[in-house]
Design a protein around this motif. Structure first.
Motif, PDB file in Angstrom:
ATOM      1  N   GLY A 149       0.826  -1.205   0.000  1.00 33.46           N
ATOM      2  CA  GLY A 149       0.000   0.000   0.000  1.00 33.46           C
ATOM      3  C   GLY A 149       0.864   1.260   0.000  1.00 33.46           C
ATOM      4  O   GLY A 149       1.887   1.330  -0.690  1.00 33.46           O
ATOM      5  N   ASP A 150       0.473   2.237   0.798  1.00 34.77           N
ATOM      6  CA  ASP A 150       1.263   3.468   0.931  1.00 34.77           C
ATOM      7  C   ASP A 150       2.261   3.383   2.087  1.00 34.77           C
ATOM      8  O   ASP A 150       2.942   4.370   2.380  1.00 34.77           O
ATOM      9  CB  ASP A 150       0.330   4.664   1.167  1.00 34.77           C
ATOM     10  N   VAL A 151       2.341   2.191   2.725  1.00 42.91           N
ATOM     11  CA  VAL A 151       3.171   2.041   3.922  1.00 42.91           C
ATOM     12  C   VAL A 151       4.539   1.456   3.578  1.00 42.91           C
ATOM     13  O   VAL A 151       5.568   1.920   4.081  1.00 42.91           O
ATOM     14  CB  VAL A 151       2.455   1.151   4.964  1.00 42.91           C
ATOM     15  N   TYR A 152       4.561   0.436   2.728  1.00 43.89           N
ATOM     16  CA  TYR A 152       5.811  -0.237   2.376  1.00 43.89           C
ATOM     17  C   TYR A 152       5.943  -0.285   0.853  1.00 43.89           C
ATOM     18  O   TYR A 152       4.966  -0.566   0.147  1.00 43.89           O
ATOM     19  CB  TYR A 152       5.825  -1.663   2.924  1.00 43.89           C
ATOM     20  N   PRO A 153       7.140  -0.039   0.324  1.00 44.87           N
ATOM     21  CA  PRO A 153       7.290   0.066  -1.131  1.00 44.87           C
ATOM     22  C   PRO A 153       7.225  -1.262  -1.884  1.00 44.87           C
ATOM     23  O   PRO A 153       6.894  -1.283  -3.064  1.00 44.87           O
ATOM     24  CB  PRO A 153       8.659   0.726  -1.307  1.00 44.87           C
ATOM     25  N   ASP A 154       7.563  -2.382  -1.212  1.00 50.04           N
ATOM     26  CA  ASP A 154       7.602  -3.649  -1.936  1.00 50.04           C
ATOM     27  C   ASP A 154       7.498  -4.818  -0.953  1.00 50.04           C
ATOM     28  O   ASP A 154       7.437  -4.631   0.271  1.00 50.04           O
ATOM     29  CB  ASP A 154       8.895  -3.763  -2.758  1.00 50.04           C
ATOM     30  N   ARG A 155       7.485  -6.036  -1.509  1.00 55.29           N
ATOM     31  CA  ARG A 155       7.338  -7.228  -0.684  1.00 55.29           C
ATOM     32  C   ARG A 155       8.484  -7.380   0.308  1.00 55.29           C
ATOM     33  O   ARG A 155       8.272  -7.796   1.452  1.00 55.29           O
ATOM     34  CB  ARG A 155       7.255  -8.478  -1.564  1.00 55.29           C
ATOM     35  N   LEU A 156       9.686  -7.069  -0.113  1.00 58.85           N
ATOM     36  CA  LEU A 156      10.824  -7.200   0.787  1.00 58.85           C
ATOM     37  C   LEU A 156      10.668  -6.285   2.000  1.00 58.85           C
ATOM     38  O   LEU A 156      10.990  -6.673   3.134  1.00 58.85           O
ATOM     39  CB  LEU A 156      12.121  -6.890   0.046  1.00 58.85           C
ATOM     40  N   SER A 157      10.158  -5.100   1.801  1.00 61.64           N
ATOM     41  CA  SER A 157       9.949  -4.179   2.917  1.00 61.64           C
ATOM     42  C   SER A 157       8.880  -4.708   3.872  1.00 61.64           C
ATOM     43  O   SER A 157       8.992  -4.553   5.090  1.00 61.64           O
ATOM     44  CB  SER A 157       9.532  -2.809   2.389  1.00 61.64           C
ATOM     45  N   VAL A 158       7.846  -5.347   3.318  1.00 56.75           N
ATOM     46  CA  VAL A 158       6.829  -5.974   4.164  1.00 56.75           C
ATOM     47  C   VAL A 158       7.468  -7.104   4.967  1.00 56.75           C
ATOM     48  O   VAL A 158       7.235  -7.244   6.176  1.00 56.75           O
ATOM     49  CB  VAL A 158       5.663  -6.497   3.311  1.00 56.75           C
ATOM     50  N   ALA A 159       8.301  -7.915   4.309  1.00 63.26           N
ATOM     51  CA  ALA A 159       8.986  -9.007   5.005  1.00 63.26           C
ATOM     52  C   ALA A 159       9.863  -8.471   6.130  1.00 63.26           C
ATOM     53  O   ALA A 159       9.908  -9.040   7.231  1.00 63.26           O
ATOM     54  CB  ALA A 159       9.820  -9.828   4.021  1.00 63.26           C
ATOM     55  N   GLU A 160      10.561  -7.372   5.870  1.00 65.87           N
ATOM     56  CA  GLU A 160      11.414  -6.775   6.904  1.00 65.87           C
ATOM     57  C   GLU A 160      10.591  -6.378   8.126  1.00 65.87           C
ATOM     58  O   GLU A 160      11.024  -6.554   9.273  1.00 65.87           O
ATOM     59  CB  GLU A 160      12.129  -5.547   6.339  1.00 65.87           C
ATOM     60  N   ALA A 161       9.392  -5.857   7.901  1.00 68.28           N
ATOM     61  CA  ALA A 161       8.536  -5.472   9.026  1.00 68.28           C
ATOM     62  C   ALA A 161       8.044  -6.677   9.805  1.00 68.28           C
ATOM     63  O   ALA A 161       7.735  -6.574  11.002  1.00 68.28           O
ATOM     64  CB  ALA A 161       7.350  -4.659   8.502  1.00 68.28           C
ATOM     65  N   LEU A 162       7.980  -7.822   9.135  1.00 62.62           N
ATOM     66  CA  LEU A 162       7.494  -9.046   9.781  1.00 62.62           C
ATOM     67  C   LEU A 162       8.587  -9.808  10.521  1.00 62.62           C
ATOM     68  O   LEU A 162       8.286 -10.650  11.371  1.00 62.62           O
ATOM     69  CB  LEU A 162       6.848  -9.962   8.738  1.00 62.62           C
ATOM     70  N   VAL A 163       9.856  -9.530  10.214  1.00 64.23           N
ATOM     71  CA  VAL A 163      10.958 -10.261  10.855  1.00 64.23           C
ATOM     72  C   VAL A 163      10.878 -10.189  12.382  1.00 64.23           C
ATOM     73  O   VAL A 163      10.912 -11.231  13.058  1.00 64.23           O
ATOM     74  CB  VAL A 163      12.333  -9.762  10.345  1.00 64.23           C
ATOM     75  N   PRO A 164      10.783  -9.010  13.007  1.00 62.10           N
ATOM     76  CA  PRO A 164      10.733  -8.985  14.475  1.00 62.10           C
ATOM     77  C   PRO A 164       9.468  -9.637  15.036  1.00 62.10           C
ATOM     78  O   PRO A 164       9.489 -10.168  16.150  1.00 62.10           O
ATOM     79  CB  PRO A 164      10.788  -7.495  14.814  1.00 62.10           C
ATOM     80  N   ILE A 165       8.380  -9.614  14.291  1.00 61.25           N
ATOM     81  CA  ILE A 165       7.140 -10.244  14.753  1.00 61.25           C
ATOM     82  C   ILE A 165       7.309 -11.761  14.811  1.00 61.25           C
ATOM     83  O   ILE A 165       6.951 -12.408  15.806  1.00 61.25           O
ATOM     84  CB  ILE A 165       5.968  -9.855  13.835  1.00 61.25           C
ATOM     85  N   VAL A 166       7.865 -12.350  13.749  1.00 62.78           N
ATOM     86  CA  VAL A 166       8.074 -13.799  13.725  1.00 62.78           C
ATOM     87  C   VAL A 166       9.157 -14.205  14.721  1.00 62.78           C
ATOM     88  O   VAL A 166       9.034 -15.213  15.418  1.00 62.78           O
ATOM     89  CB  VAL A 166       8.428 -14.271  12.300  1.00 62.78           C
TER      90      VAL A 166
END
Length: 343
Positions: A149-166
Motif C-alpha cells: 500500500g502506501d506504507v511499504y514500497p515492496d514485498r521485501l519491505s513488508v517481510a522486513e517489518a514481519l521479521v521482528p514479529i516472527v
C-alpha cells in the motif's frame, strides 16, 4: 525420549476431519450459534482426533495438525494489525493462487498479542506429551499475501517489518518449552534470485531463538498446486549457510529429482526429505518409500536424515493421508531393519 534412528514425522498440517470442516464453516456463517465453550470443545476434539491419527500411524514426531489455523498461514492475517482485506478478483473457475486471500497495509504492521501459536502449543500439550514440532510461517512467506500500500514500497519491505514479529513468536514458543521449531518458508524456493537477502532474513528471524530449527521449503500446495518453478538448484550452494539446523524439502512429487544436491550441504546441517506425495491420492507402497530413502542415503549420512511427506496434509483426503503416513512409517522401518538400527 530421544528420537529413533531416521525419524518419521510430518511437515505440519493434517487433513481436517469432515465434521470439523463442516463445523468451522458453520461457525463462519453463523457465529452467534456457538459460544466460546462450544468452539473450544470442538477444537480440542479435532486436535485429539488428528493426534490419534498420527500416533496410530506410528509417526515419531507429530503436530496438532494445524487444526487451530486457517491453512498453514492464512489465519495469521487475522491477528496482524495494520492490514485490510483486498476484495478477491476471481472466485470461479479452476483453483489457483490468485484465489487466495490478499491484504493491503494501511499502517505499520504489528502483532501486539503475538501470532497465537503459544496457545496452540498449550492446547496440544493438554492432550499429549508426544514429541512435537511447532511450524511458524516465515516473514517472506507471510509477506506474499500482503501488498505494501502506501506504507511499504515492496514485498521485501513488508517481510522486513514481519521479521521482528516472527522472531518474537519463535522466542515465545522456545520459552514455553518448544524444542523443535519449523520455519515455513516455501516462498524462498519459488523466489531464489536474491540469496544473500534470503540468508540475512533467515538469520535475523531465528536470532536468539533457543531451539532446534528446521526450515521447510516446498514449491507451494494451494489446492494441491505448486506456485513456482520446482527446482532447488538455484538455492545451492548458499542455502547450506542458512542459520538453521535442518532443511525440509520435497522430493516425492518430483520423483527424487535433484536429490543429489543433498551431498552439497554441510555435514552440520540435517535434512528432512519428503518421500510421499501429498498432491497425489495414490498411496505409495512401503517398499517404494524404502527405495526412495535408500537413494537419499547415497547422498547424505543416515544420522542426519528425517523422513516426511512433501508438504502438509491439509489438502489431502484424511483416509489418504492416514494411509500414506502408515506406508511412510513402514518404509522407514524397512530401512532401519536393513541397517540393523530398528529401535
Amino acid at each position: 525420549m530421544p528420537e529413533p534412528f531416521i525419524p518419521a514425522t510430518v511437515i505440519g498440517s493434517w487433513s481436517f476431519p469432515g465434521w470439523y470442516e463442516a463445523f468451522v464453516a458453520d461457525v463462519a456463517a453463523r457465529p452467534d450459534r456457538y459460544g466460546p465453550a462450544d468452539r473450544e470443545e470442538a477444537l480440542r476434539d479435532a486436535v485429539r482426533v488428528v493426534v490419534g491419527d498420527q500416533l496410530g500411524a506410528g509417526l515419531d514426531r507429530i503436530t496438532d495438525g494445524e487444526m487451530q489455523r486457517v491453512d498453514f498461514n492464512l489465519g495469521f492475517y487475522d491477528v496482524l494489525e495494520g492490514i485490510e482485506p483486498i476484495p478477491q478478483a476471481r472466485r470461479w473457475g479452476a483453483p489457483a493462487h490468485d484465489q487466495r486471500s490478499k491484504y493491503r497495509c494501511v499502517s505499520p504492521l504489528s502483532a501486539p498479542r503475538g501470532l497465537g501459536t503459544v496457545d496452540e502449543f498449550r492446547r496440544f500439550r493438554l492432550l499429549t506429551d508426544a514429541p512435537t514440532k511447532m511450524p511458524v510461517p516465515g516473514p517472506f512467506t507471510l509477506a506474499g499475501c500482503i501488498a505494501g500500500g502506501d506504507v511499504y514500497p515492496d514485498r521485501l519491505s513488508v517481510a522486513e517489518a514481519l521479521v521482528p514479529i516472527v522472531n518474537a513468536e519463535l522466542k515465545a514458543l522456545a520459552a514455553e518449552g518448544v524444542e523443535f521449531l519449523q520455519l515455513d518458508e516455501p516462498s524462498f524456493a519459488c523466489h531464489p534470485d536474491a540469496p544473500e537477502v534470503f540468508l540475512d532474513i533467515v538469520a535475523r528471524t531465528v536470532e536468539g531463538v533457543n531451539a532446534y530449527i528446521s526450515m521447510h521449503m516446498c514449491f507451494g500446495n494451494y489446492r494441491a498446486r505448486a506456485v513456482g518453478w520446482r527446482s532447488y538448484r538455484p538455492l545451492f550452494p548458499h542455502v547450506g549457510r542458512a542459520k538453521v539446523n535442518q532443511l525440509a524439502m520435497e522430493f516425492a512429487s518430483r520423483e527424487l529429482a535433484e536429490v543429489e544436491l543433498l551431498a552439497e550441504l554441510p555435514e552440520s546441517m540435517d535434512v528432512a526429505v519428503g518421500l510421499v506425495d501429498v498432491k497425489n491420492s495414490w498411496v505409495e507402497p512401503p517398499d517404494l518409500v524404502a527405495d526412495r530413502l535408500r537413494t537419499v542415503l547415497r547422498h547424505v549420512d543416515a544420522a542426519r536424515v528425517s523422513v516426511t511427506p512433501d508438504c502438509g496434509f491439509s489438502q489431502t483426503a484424511r483416509h489418504v493421508a492416514t494411509a500414506k503416513a502408515r506406508a511412510m512409517v513402514e518404509g522407514v522401518r524397512l530401512v532401519r531393519r536393513s541397517l540393523g538400527r530398528e529401535d
